[in-house]
Design a protein around this motif. Structure first.
Motif, PDB file in Angstrom:
ATOM      1  N   GLN A 190      10.934 -46.895  86.416  1.00 31.06           N
ATOM      2  CA  GLN A 190      12.354 -46.810  86.734  1.00 31.06           C
ATOM      3  C   GLN A 190      12.581 -45.949  87.975  1.00 31.06           C
ATOM      4  OE1 GLN A 190      15.071 -46.321  83.457  1.00 31.06           O
ATOM      5  NE2 GLN A 190      16.565 -45.205  84.694  1.00 31.06           N
ATOM      6  N   MET A 191      11.887 -44.808  88.070  1.00 27.29           N
ATOM      7  CA  MET A 191      12.085 -43.930  89.218  1.00 27.29           C
ATOM      8  C   MET A 191      11.617 -44.566  90.518  1.00 27.29           C
ATOM      9  SD  MET A 191      11.472 -40.020  87.918  1.00 27.29           S
ATOM     10  CE  MET A 191      11.829 -39.408  89.567  1.00 27.29           C
ATOM     11  N   TRP A 192      10.666 -45.486  90.440  1.00 28.55           N
ATOM     12  CA  TRP A 192      10.169 -46.155  91.640  1.00 28.55           C
ATOM     13  C   TRP A 192      10.879 -47.477  91.886  1.00 28.55           C
ATOM     14  CZ3 TRP A 192       4.506 -45.285  89.732  1.00 28.55           C
ATOM     15  CH2 TRP A 192       4.191 -43.923  89.858  1.00 28.55           C
ATOM     16  N   SER A 193      12.023 -47.663  91.237  1.00 26.37           N
ATOM     17  CA  SER A 193      12.824 -48.875  91.417  1.00 26.37           C
ATOM     18  C   SER A 193      14.171 -48.480  92.029  1.00 26.37           C
ATOM     19  CB  SER A 193      13.036 -49.569  90.068  1.00 26.37           C
ATOM     20  OG  SER A 193      13.987 -48.851  89.287  1.00 26.37           O
ATOM     21  N   ALA A 194      15.046 -49.443  92.150  1.00 25.56           N
ATOM     22  CA  ALA A 194      16.384 -49.167  92.679  1.00 25.56           C
ATOM     23  C   ALA A 194      17.313 -48.583  91.623  1.00 25.56           C
ATOM     24  CB  ALA A 194      16.983 -50.456  93.249  1.00 25.56           C
ATOM     25  N   ASP A 195      16.866 -48.472  90.390  1.00 27.50           N
ATOM     26  CA  ASP A 195      17.694 -47.967  89.290  1.00 27.50           C
ATOM     27  C   ASP A 195      17.597 -46.439  89.254  1.00 27.50           C
ATOM     28  OD1 ASP A 195      18.978 -47.319  86.956  1.00 27.50           O
ATOM     29  OD2 ASP A 195      17.750 -48.595  85.659  1.00 27.50           O
ATOM     30  N   ASN A 196      18.667 -45.759  89.658  1.00 25.01           N
ATOM     31  CA  ASN A 196      18.705 -44.298  89.637  1.00 25.01           C
ATOM     32  C   ASN A 196      19.435 -43.743  88.423  1.00 25.01           C
ATOM     33  OD1 ASN A 196      17.416 -44.217  92.143  1.00 25.01           O
ATOM     34  ND2 ASN A 196      19.354 -44.293  93.253  1.00 25.01           N
ATOM     35  N   GLY A 197      19.685 -44.607  87.468  1.00 29.31           N
ATOM     36  CA  GLY A 197      20.483 -44.207  86.319  1.00 29.31           C
ATOM     37  C   GLY A 197      19.717 -43.371  85.314  1.00 29.31           C
ATOM     38  N   PRO A 198      20.325 -43.108  84.175  1.00 30.42           N
ATOM     39  CA  PRO A 198      19.699 -42.250  83.169  1.00 30.42           C
ATOM     40  C   PRO A 198      18.574 -42.977  82.433  1.00 30.42           C
ATOM     41  CG  PRO A 198      21.785 -43.082  82.350  1.00 30.42           C
ATOM     42  CD  PRO A 198      21.680 -43.533  83.780  1.00 30.42           C
TER      43      PRO A 198
END
Length: 287
Positions: A146-154
C-alpha cells in the motif's frame, strides 16, 4: 542462471577496523564479476551455530545496504531476509523506499518471520508466538504494498494501524518482494499471495523440487501465475570445496525454473569472491 552473494560473516579479518574496507572490496569485485545481488543477513547477533555465535561481529542490515548503495551501481540490494519483528512495517516500507531511491532503483524487500529469540530478548524486541509472527508478516506485506502504491490512506489491521500510508519520495520502481523460507502451510502461501520471488534453502535439489511443487499448488489456489514467481535458492555449503557439484546442482535447479543461486563466503571474503569470479561465474553464465 544468476549468482548472488550472501554476505553473512563480518569476523574475517578479525580487526573491526577492517570490516568496512573488506566489505567494500568484496562488493566491488562482485559487481565487476557479474554478481546479480548482494545480501547481508538481518541479524544483530551472529547466529548461534556460526563460529563464536553472538559474540562475533554483526552489522545492522539496512545501514550496511546504504553503504553498499554508495559504492556500487548495478547489483540488486536487499536483506536475506528482514525479520518481520525488527522494524515497524510503516518504517520498514520507508527504509526500503529510501534505499531504492539512493541506489537508483536497485532495492528489493526480502522478508520472513523472525526466529532468533536470543537477539530479540537481548535487545528488547517483542517475542510473540509463531502464529502471530505470520499474521504480522502478512500485514507487513500488505502495508508495504500500500505504501508503495498511489493509496496514501489508512491501514487498519489486527496488529498494525496506520493513519496514513504516505511515502514520499516513492521508490523509483516498486521494490520486488521476496519472501524467504520453505514453510509449506504459511510461508509458501504468502509467496503465492503477495511476493514476486521466493528464497529456499538448497539442502538438496530434490527438497527444492518438492517445495516448488507446494508453491505451485498454493499459486493454483490463489489464482496466481506460478511462472510469474521468481525462484531463488541459497546454497550455504562451502561451494569452492567442490565447484563441479555446485555447477551440477545449478544445472538441475535451472531445469526446475530457479533463476538465482546465492552462495556464502567462507574464509576471507575478498579471496573467496576472487575465486568465485574465476572458477564459478564463467560456467554459471552458460546455464
Amino acid at each position: 542462471m544468476r549468482l548472488g552473494l550472501h554476505y553473512w560473516n563480518f569476523s574475517t579479518p578479525d580487526d573491526p577496523a577492517s570490516i568496512a574496507s573488506t566489505l567494500a572490496k568484496t562488493a566491488l569485485i562482485a559487481e565487476q564479476a557479474g554478481i546479480w545481488s548482494f545480501t547481508p543477513m538481518d541479524h544483530y547477533f551472529q547466529m548461534r551455530h556460526r563460529h563464536g555465535g553472538a559474540h562475533e561481529p554483526m552489522l545492522e542490515g539496512y545501514t550496511t545496504l546504504g553503504y553498499l548503495a554508495g559504492l556500487t551501481g548495478r547489483m540488486r540490494l536487499g536483506l536475506l531476509v528482514t525479520g518481520v519483528m525488527y522494524r515497524h512495517p510503516g518504517l520498514l516500507a520507508k527504509i526500503v523506499a529510501t534505499l531504492d531511491v539512493l541506489s537508483g532503483g536497485r532495492a528489493f524487500l526480502g522478508i520472513g518471520a523472525s526466529w532468533y529469540e536470543r537477539e530479540q530478548h537481548g535487545l528488547g524486541v517483542p517475542v510473540v508466538p509463531v502464529a502471530e509472527r505470520f499474521e504480522r508478516l502478512e500485514e507487513t506485506l500488505q502495508i508495504c504494498l500500500q505504501m508503495w502504491s498511489a493509496d496514501n490512506g489508512p491501514f487498519a489491521g489486527r496488529h498494525y494501524r496506520l493513519a496514513e500510508t504516505l511515502c514520499v519520495p516513492a521508490p523509483l520502481s516498486r521494490p520486488p518482494i521476496l519472501v524467504g523460507g520453505g514453510g509449506e502451510r504459511k510461508t509458501l502461501r504468502l509467496v503465492a499471495r503477495y511476493a514476486d520471488a521466493c528464497n529456499l534453502f538448497g539442502r538438496s535439489v530434490d527438497e527444492v523440487a518438492h517445495k516448488l511443487d507446494v508453491l505451485r499448488a498454493h499459486c493454483d489456489r490463489e489464482g496466481r501465475d506460478y511462472d510469474a514467481v521468481e525462484k531463488t535458492v541459497m546454497v550455504s555449503r562451502p561451494v569452492l570445496d567442490d565447484v563441479d557439484a555446485l555447477l551440477a546442482d545449478a544445472e538441475r535447479y535451472a531445469r526446475l525454473g530457479v533463476s538465482e543461486i546465492q552462495v556464502l563466503p567462507y574464509g576471507h571474503p575478498v579471496r573467496f569472491m576472487e575465486k568465485v569470479a574465476e572458477r564459478v561465474i564463467p560456467h554459471m553464465t552458460a546455464l
